[in-house]
Scaffold this motif. Structure first.
Motif, mmCIF file in Angstrom:
data_model
loop_
_atom_site.group_PDB
_atom_site.id
_atom_site.type_symbol
_atom_site.label_atom_id
_atom_site.label_comp_id
_atom_site.label_asym_id
_atom_site.label_seq_id
_atom_site.Cartn_x
_atom_site.Cartn_y
_atom_site.Cartn_z
ATOM 1 N N UNK A 152 8.712 138.618 62.143
ATOM 2 C CA UNK A 152 9.206 138.217 60.803
ATOM 3 C C UNK A 152 10.270 138.736 60.275
ATOM 4 N N UNK A 153 11.682 138.241 60.138
ATOM 5 C CA UNK A 153 12.849 138.809 59.847
ATOM 6 C C UNK A 153 13.129 138.751 58.367
ATOM 7 N N UNK A 155 15.525 138.517 55.642
ATOM 8 C CA UNK A 155 16.931 138.169 55.719
ATOM 9 C C UNK A 155 17.504 137.854 54.499
ATOM 10 N N UNK A 185 5.687 141.677 63.592
ATOM 11 C CA UNK A 185 6.869 142.734 64.325
ATOM 12 C C UNK A 185 7.901 142.270 63.055
ATOM 13 N N UNK A 209 12.452 146.796 64.097
ATOM 14 C CA UNK A 209 14.103 146.666 64.267
ATOM 15 C C UNK A 209 14.689 146.499 63.002
ATOM 16 N N UNK A 211 18.700 145.743 61.493
ATOM 17 C CA UNK A 211 20.162 145.460 61.745
ATOM 18 C C UNK A 211 20.902 145.951 60.532
ATOM 19 N N UNK A 254 20.271 148.261 65.098
ATOM 20 C CA UNK A 254 21.731 148.040 65.512
ATOM 21 C C UNK A 254 22.449 148.186 64.456
ATOM 22 N N UNK A 256 25.750 146.744 63.282
ATOM 23 C CA UNK A 256 26.126 145.334 63.690
ATOM 24 C C UNK A 256 27.281 144.799 62.951
ATOM 25 N N UNK A 282 26.273 146.681 67.959
ATOM 26 C CA UNK A 282 26.397 145.233 68.368
ATOM 27 C C UNK A 282 27.787 144.727 67.399
ATOM 28 N N UNK A 284 30.056 141.327 66.944
ATOM 29 C CA UNK A 284 30.062 140.061 67.637
ATOM 30 C C UNK A 284 31.202 139.194 67.107
ATOM 31 N N UNK A 328 25.190 145.521 72.523
ATOM 32 C CA UNK A 328 24.213 144.391 72.548
ATOM 33 C C UNK A 328 24.660 143.303 73.485
ATOM 34 N N UNK A 329 25.859 143.025 73.442
ATOM 35 C CA UNK A 329 26.157 141.827 74.188
ATOM 36 C C UNK A 329 26.399 142.071 75.631
ATOM 37 N N UNK A 331 24.173 143.853 77.300
ATOM 38 C CA UNK A 331 23.040 144.416 77.666
ATOM 39 C C UNK A 331 22.454 143.181 78.309
ATOM 40 N N UNK A 332 22.039 143.559 79.555
ATOM 41 C CA UNK A 332 21.359 142.370 80.588
ATOM 42 C C UNK A 332 20.285 143.044 81.379
#
Lengths: 459, 46
Positions: A152-153, A155, A185, A209, A211, A254, A256, A282, A284, A328-329, A331-332
């Motif tokens: 659940x974010x 927002x 979470x 987390x 942001x 993050x 962000x 991050x 973006x 973030x972008x 990260x793999x």
């Protein structure tokens, strides 16, 4: 399909269908490029000409043998065997396991590029009541089947404008997760204006987390993230975010930012955030209608590619110096990343992921909120538009023509359905600028992995 | 191998065998909210 590219001195061959990544020398790089086009004898003759005086035939044969070994092992030129698998997979029972909870359609900043229309989402301002939020959590639990992890974010708009309800909903979720053998979470996205000690303590205890919206350099941040009285907000939020990241132990957050046409040199903003001490960063690309002055354009791409390249080099350098940070972008997770089902079946919007408005209306994701033809139902009566749900369920990389031959399809899973809809009018299309930037980022991310492996071997 | 160095990667074909449990994080819940990035998500079922 094999994708070959050169970046920062590395020759890389990505075997798309197996996910294998090979760092190869020049001879092998050229040979792989010829592999499926010519027979072996012709390749050898061509290579002899190309490398005359530079490489002996023995060496060419050796490279050829190594390529053959990888082909036999299914790590190069492997077949795409997933299309039927993913069609079967997408027929599975629909469960909802993630929710974007819009607890406040209101905001205390006036960011020009806000896709949420400064919190209003093309509608009216509104704050979610505890009752609606509670019903949303009940709906999520009831719709989640055997999935244990529920997300659940919180927002908005700005969710901290409804902090009391956030607190009560978390308490309710904690109580319910025990009764239903689930694990919530909770995460939250904030502009930081209302962050104070009490809020930080609560978020550090309950949020998996957080942001924090911060665009980078002060002038960049202040230009597009003003307060309602048109002053910059950097000075209000940056010090609080720094303190908060420290209190969180520099993890599970993050910093962000969004970059736009106004700061094409966005790598400076990324590094600014890293220099402020943030280790999880991050930044973006803005997604905006082309008529907006801050929107990214095709002609911006060469500059943006350069920026990603220079950022990738700087990240490697800082890592070597022991002051690395996560972008973030880039990260793999090559080794432990998601299974192919996840990689192919998209982000889950409209199926396993939904957004809930302050009034309890359900949308496929936060980016569709306010588009009335995408309202799927509400948390009291459930999903009414099963036709929409089916449409989103059928969305995967094989349903999108543009994805079929794209090497990055296993890393973006077909891209953002909302972006595709907003730019192309079809969730099974793709937002081209976004795709081009995504491909560049995947290339940089893999190159960084190659460099890291080299560093490890040197050590 | 002399000419090729292979990075350690998860074999995607193998991941068909016990993949698709759906317990991993939804990509948009991580940080982005504007793009779709799954390559960096961690598997919860390895």
């Amino acid at each position: 399909m094999v994708h070959q590219y050169k970046n920062n001195g590395y020759n890389i061959a990505l075997d798309v269908n197996s996910g294998s990544v090979h760092v190869v020398d020049d001879i092998t790089y050229d040979m792989i490029a010829l592999w499926k086009k010519e027979d072996k004898q012709t390749i050898l003759e061509e290579m002899k000409k190309r490398y005359s005086g530079k490489a002996a035939e023995e060496e060419l044969l050796e490279a050829m043998g190594e390529i053959e070994g990888l082909v036999e092992a299914g790590a190069l030129f492997s077949e795409d065997i997933y299309e039927n698998y993913i069609q079967d997979f997408s027929q599975r029972e629909t469960v909802i396991k993630a929710m974007c909870l819009h607890v406040a359609h209101d905001c205390n900043l006036r960011c020009s590029y806000c896709f949420a229309d400064e919190g209003e989402y093309k509608g009216r301002r509104g704050i979610m009541s505890y009752e609606v939020g509670k019903q949303a959590l009940d709906f999520l639990i009831a719709s989640s089947g055997s999935r244990r992890n529920l997300e659940v974010d919180f927002f908005g708009g700005e969710p901290l404008m409804n902090f009391e309800v956030v607190k009560r909903l978390v308490a309710y979720g904690r109580e319910q997760e025990k009764l239903h053998n689930k694990k919530f979470r909770f995460t939250l996205t904030t502009n930081g204006v209302l962050l104070d000690q009490e809020v930080m303590d609560f978020l550090n205890k309950e949020m998996a987390n957080v942001v924090m919206s911060l665009d980078g350099r002060q002038e960049v941040h202040d230009r597009l993230r003003p307060t309602p009285n048109k002053k910059g907000s950097y000075h209000l939020v940056a010090p609080k975010f720094q303190e908060f990241a420290k209190l969180r132990g520099q993890k599970d957050y993050y910093a962000r930012g969004t970059f736009t046409h106004y700061n094409l040199d966005f790598s400076k903003d990324v590094l600014h955030l890293a220099d402020l001490g943030f280790t999880q960063v991050s930044v973006e690309p803005v997604v905006a209608p082309p008529e907006e002055p801050y929107a990214l354009r095709e002609e911006d791409l060469p500059k943006l590619y350069e920026e990603y390249d220079s950022l990738a080099k700087e990240i490697i350098k800082r890592k070597k110096e022991g002051r690395g940070f996560h972008f973030f972008h880039f990260m793999i997770d090559l080794d432990g990343g998601p299974c192919v089902a996840k990689r192919l079946s998209g982000c889950g919007s409209g199926t396993e992921y939904v957004a809930v408005t302050p009034w309890g209306d359900l949308y496929p994701c936060h980016q569709f909120v306010g588009e009335e033809n995408f309202c799927m139902g509400n948390v009291f009566d459930g999903i009414k538009r099963t036709d929409l749900q089916e449409k989103f369920k059928g969305c995967n990389v094989y349903s999108k023509e543009k994805c079929r031959d794209c090497f990055a399809k296993f890393y973006c899973s077909g891209g953002c359905a909302a972006n595709a809809y907003h730019f192309r009018g079809n969730i099974n299309d793709a937002y081209d600028i976004g795709c081009k930037l995504q491909r560049k980022r995947v290339e940089c991310a893999i190159m960084i992995k190659a460099a890291e492996q080299e560093i490890e071997m040197e050590d | 191998m002399k000419h090729i160095k292979t990075l350690h990667t998860r074999n995607l074909k193998e991941s068909m065998k016990k993949g698709g449990c759906g317990e991993c994080q939804t990509s948009c819940q991580s940080a982005c909210k504007t793009s779709c990035t799954v390559g960096n998500q961690s598997c919860e079922n390895k």
